[in-house]
Design a protein around this motif. Structure first.
Motif, short mmCIF file in Angstrom:
data_model
loop_
_atom_site.label_atom_id
_atom_site.label_comp_id
_atom_site.label_asym_id
_atom_site.label_seq_id
_atom_site.Cartn_x
_atom_site.Cartn_y
_atom_site.Cartn_z
N LEU A 138 76.86 42.57 48.51
CA LEU A 138 75.81 42.68 49.52
C LEU A 138 76.17 43.78 50.52
O LEU A 138 77.31 43.86 50.99
CB LEU A 138 75.62 41.35 50.26
N MET A 139 75.19 44.61 50.84
CA MET A 139 75.35 45.68 51.82
C MET A 139 74.31 45.51 52.92
O MET A 139 73.28 44.87 52.72
CB MET A 139 75.22 47.05 51.17
N HIS A 140 74.60 46.11 54.05
CA HIS A 140 73.69 45.96 55.19
C HIS A 140 72.36 46.67 54.95
O HIS A 140 71.30 46.09 55.15
CB HIS A 140 74.36 46.49 56.46
N ASN A 141 72.38 47.95 54.53
CA ASN A 141 71.16 48.71 54.23
C ASN A 141 71.48 49.83 53.24
O ASN A 141 72.60 49.91 52.72
CB ASN A 141 70.53 49.26 55.52
N GLU A 142 70.47 50.68 53.01
CA GLU A 142 70.66 51.76 52.03
C GLU A 142 71.71 52.77 52.48
O GLU A 142 72.39 53.38 51.65
CB GLU A 142 69.33 52.49 51.79
N GLU A 143 71.83 52.99 53.78
CA GLU A 143 72.80 53.97 54.28
C GLU A 143 74.23 53.55 53.97
O GLU A 143 75.10 54.40 53.74
CB GLU A 143 72.61 54.15 55.79
N THR A 144 74.49 52.26 53.96
CA THR A 144 75.84 51.78 53.65
C THR A 144 76.25 52.17 52.23
O THR A 144 77.42 52.49 51.98
CB THR A 144 75.89 50.25 53.80
N GLN A 145 75.30 52.14 51.30
CA GLN A 145 75.59 52.53 49.93
C GLN A 145 76.04 53.99 49.85
O GLN A 145 76.94 54.33 49.09
CB GLN A 145 74.34 52.31 49.07
#
Length: 233
Positions: free
Chosen positions: A127-134
């Motif tokens: 799980l990631m916070h949002n697309e920017e984290t990826q």
């Protein structure tokens, strides 16, 4: 005697005649001032309307089109319920922060890894916070703003980890094609972002167009009134 009376009457007429002309001159001057003030106001209104139109076009190119393109290209589109399986701080990640003009210093922040189980398929993913984290660091759930105080960043990340554990089940967004072995908690480019990126430029464009149209309509009606007035006179 009559000649003297006639001359006297003529003198009175000559004395009084300028006094009758002064009000007319004042009326003409007042009319010119009014027309000048109206024209200046109309010019300012047209400039305002044109400025709003140009601003709306710039907002479309700067905000609307990029956000709309990101929304169309997004991968995590399926909203589902996720069960938190594990939430732990695994390591520290190096980062750099600004300490002034042309000054950069190194620091570090704790990397929080969160694994969830998708209730729709039962698959366990990161799980990631949002697309920017990826894009920035796919291994970490949350990337805090880099600071010199490591303890402060550790407290922030620790609070996030405890909150996820207490909730146990959260809403997340997954890849319906199963190409990505991850899910995100929040969408940066969701429907709300697309709505606001298109709504406000559209309102600005419509407002500017209405202002220009109203000024042009007022000018047209003024010209028509001037054409009709001599005919009535």
């Amino acid at each position: 005697m009559f000649l003297w009376a006639g001359n006297k009457a003529t003198d009175r007429y000559l004395i009084r005649s300028p006094s009758y002309q002064k009000p007319r001159e004042y009326d003409v001057l007042d009319k010119k001032k009014t027309v000048t003030a109206l024209k200046a106001g109309e010019d300012r209104a047209i400039l305002l309307g044109l400025g709003m139109v140009v601003l709306s076009v710039m907002m479309y190119f700067v905000l609307g089109i990029p956000i709309l393109r990101s929304y169309a290209d997004r991968v995590w589109t399926e909203e589902t319920s996720c069960t938190v399986v594990n939430s732990t701080i695994v390591c520290d990640v190096n980062c750099s922060y600004s300490c002034g003009t042309e000054c950069r210093r190194s620091s570090r922040y704790p990397c929080l890894q969160v694994f969830v189980s998708l209730n729709s398929s039962g698959k366990v993913v990161r799980l990631m916070h949002n697309e920017e984290t990826q894009d920035r660091h796919a291994e970490c759930f949350y990337i805090p703003k880099c600071r010199s105080d490591y303890a402060a960043m550790q407290v922030v990340v620790q609070n996030i980890s405890e909150r996820l554990r207490s909730q146990h089940r959260v809403q997340c967004f997954a890849d319906p094609t199963d190409r990505m072995d991850s899910a995100i908690l929040t969408q940066m480019f969701g429907r709300g972002a697309v709505f606001h990126s298109l709504f406000w430029p559209t309102c600005t464009l419509i407002g500017g167009t209405i202002i220009i149209a109203m000024v042009k309509l007022t000018q047209y009606l003024s010209i028509m009134c001037e054409r009709v007035s001599p005919i009535k006179g």
